[in-house]
Motif scaffolding. Sequence first.
Motif: not given
Length: 488
Positions: A283-290, A295-296, A362-367
């Motif tokens: 899973e690709l982990n996203f937290t914030d824009w920084a 942005w997908g 911007g925080s949603q992960n991608i499985i």
Amino acid sequence: MKKLSYIAILLGSATLLPSCQDQLDLQPISQTVVGGDGTGTAGSSITNAATAEAALAGCYAIFKTSSAEYYVMDYYIMADGRSDNSYAGADNAAWFEVDEFRILSTNAVAARDWRYLYNHIASANSIIANVPKVTDASLSADRKAQMVGEAKFIRARAYFDLVRLYGDIPLVVDELPTITSSNVAEIYGQLYPASSTADAVYTQIIKDLDEAATVVPKTGPDKMTVTPGAVYTLLAKVHATKKDWEKVKANTDKVIGLGYALLPNFEELWDGKHENSAEAIFELNFTDWATGGNWGTGMFYGTDWKKFNTPSNDLVKAYDDEKDVVRKASTIFTADVSGKWSDKYWPLTKFPFAYKMRNGDGSQNIIMYRLADVLLLKAEALNETGDLAGAKTLLNQVRTRAKLAPNTSADQPSLRLAIEKERRLELAFEGQRWYDLVRTGRAIPAMQTVKDGNGNSLNYSLNEAKLLLPIPQGEIDKNENLKQNLGY
């Protein structure tokens, strides 16, 4: 003369890199970015434990930063937008070419995805080549082996996409020394390699994964760590593409044996409240824009402008025909967009959007890999090797979560199509459909039957040649050893 011209251009541009790299784009795919002082390769900065760990972290970060346009956007349109799952959507002419099988060798999307994937390979190559050389005592032999294994998975994953997209491609597994006037002629063939056959690329992918499987970390702080589960999942996918069903069964069994579990409710995979779940394998982990936000989401979901990957009439019909209310609700969102844009496929009063990525901050992960995919791959392998009962058990495990009745297919051909349909409904907008159709030989017949909402054929002009993208013309212009794919 052509070769000498390439060498002159390359050397002439060396003094301009990296400040003008975006404008010139002359760097060969086989060469990583030069070191910060201009005297070494990217890997020459890997000298101790800290720099080795930083290099690996940077390789993971490419999923979210320098190649993010591929991993958060193009990956999904290439797999769903080219298939019967969705239309390209939005208003981008390059994507219309891809969607409608009118693509040219100068297509901008085909060119950028080639670069993004080779960029990731170059990063992995620098780790594979240089981490074993580190003598820092604080970097143990076991940790070095882990890091190389993680990089080999990332390299194999990128090559798997490249070979499925483009067919025969250059196979680059070494990091080259810094280019100088004294060595450029000698290493020209490595700087600008000819394509290897797809079979040779698959052989390297399998080799990388076999070597990675026994050394990568067993667990990580989250699911954005390459673990044996991720390696065995990718191996299963590769062997399914090669139709080696015994190896598909062996690798899916290894994944299943690691203790992953389906979430009880399908919606929990996408609601943002159950990330890094028991079902997720990688899973690709996203937290914030920084830190490289996802942005997908804004490319596929929202009514502020016309989005990409508009769900097709054919996909909506497939959910409705199956009475698959559960997965349809989590996969497709509809809204009234009257007056906002026009569309030739859908009424604007009930316009559909791909919904699995929906969190706009911007925080949603991608499985990327999850257990349901693996269960259905094993079901496919069991069916292909004559175990229909075992295949239906796994198929129905996935269907039960979707609150659907058990499948009752009585023969191998009908069960084969049932598994294909289940993969479509379960994995829509997860970057799977087109590759499933191609590897099973179903892409052309499936696309020939696609109709619009009024029952009219969309008349896709698809043939065997168009199953692959063209080799980007810009790469051929730089590399005289590349040959264009048939039909372009």
